[in-house]
Enzyme design. Sequence first.
Site, mmCIF file in Angstrom:
data_model
loop_
_atom_site.group_PDB
_atom_site.id
_atom_site.type_symbol
_atom_site.label_atom_id
_atom_site.label_comp_id
_atom_site.label_asym_id
_atom_site.label_seq_id
_atom_site.Cartn_x
_atom_site.Cartn_y
_atom_site.Cartn_z
ATOM 1 N N HIS A 18 23.441 -42.204 9.106
ATOM 2 C CA HIS A 18 22.524 -41.102 9.402
ATOM 3 C C HIS A 18 21.408 -41.133 8.369
ATOM 4 C CE1 HIS A 18 24.617 -38.784 12.618
ATOM 5 N NE2 HIS A 18 25.580 -39.622 12.257
ATOM 6 N N CYS B 260 26.634 -34.328 13.227
ATOM 7 C CA CYS B 260 27.926 -33.695 13.494
ATOM 8 C C CYS B 260 27.797 -32.185 13.347
ATOM 9 C CB CYS B 260 28.980 -34.216 12.520
ATOM 10 S SG CYS B 260 30.545 -33.344 12.683
#
Length: 311
Positions: free
Chosen positions: A212, A243
């Site tokens: 990420h 998430c």
Amino acid sequence: MLFAKAEKRVYVNDVAVRDGFQSEPEFVPTEEKIGLINRLSRTGLRKIEVTSFVSPKAIPNLRDAQEVMAGIERVAGVTYVALVPNERGCERALESGVDEINLVMSIGESHNLANMRMTCEQSLEQFRRVMELVRGSEVKVNGTVATAFGCPFDGDQPVYRVLWAVEQYQALGMHSVTLADTTGMAHPRQVAELSAAYMDLFSKLPATLHFHNTRGMGLANVIAGVDGGINSFDASLGGIGGCPFAPGATGNICTEDMVHMLESSGFDTGVDLDRLLAIARDLPQIVGHDVPGNLIRAGKRDELHARPATA
Ligand code: COA
Ligand code: ZN
């Protein structure tokens, strides 16, 4: 020398429809998901993570997993993957005809509890049952070690704990492993060290890195991974993702930006960048907001502008 150990061929897996859409504020309609997957299927991507078979209460945005799987046109050569947390998810995924199941456990216990509501031991017990269910079928199983580069609650995870998880996955008979940086904590030196440790011990177990870009280190981490001998990377169209059970989580590295970087550096990704870019340019309309990718704004590095007129 940079890339001395690197293979020329690098495999690209897109996770936008799963990692990206799971955290969108608005539900993305099922037909939009199906249309996007069908277009992505024709760009040369190796794998597409199309949905997850999780609790619809945990991730309402992916409650249409069955419909998505039933609606897509499968293109030969593309592996259609779904994320699965437990035995129930595996049953649903098998009914839907996925090619590959992606089992996820965070090695940061606190994140695993927040995300999966299980301890690591409980997750591994579920994975044992999943391996029983898939035995004898053609379905492949990938094991993701989430928070491998740091947990947003528990902090850095020792290398031996990452390798312990990989060992568990290998012993269970999983076919491949992903080391995931769930909240963008990885930095290039750490990626270099973990990739080297992985390749020393598990060079026969295919590995993917999943980054990420939360702190702007995502593409630098890809370079460190490629240099360390890893040849498979997850990324997300437009750089969307994150998430919902990790505070401050933001998007994955951007697929078209990564492909552009790798191809510019002489790697063969097998991806048709122009096609991918055309799809990425339609993404803001699908999600209803701008997306973080750079290339859709700047264009490719060889797309030059007209010289300014001289007086
Ligand atoms: N798919 C659909 N429903 C499921 C399911 C699955 N894989 N697993 C459990 N459920 C259902 C149960 O049937 C039960 O339903 P009910 O309330 O109607 O009886 C309910 O969910 C609770 O089941 P339980 O086993 O107690 O689960 P839980 O509440 O402890 O949650 C998970 C555990 C793993 C199902 C849940 O935390 C989850 O789905 N997490 C995924 C998070 C995620 O995707 N994060 C982002 C990706 S990393
Ligand atoms: Zn992710």
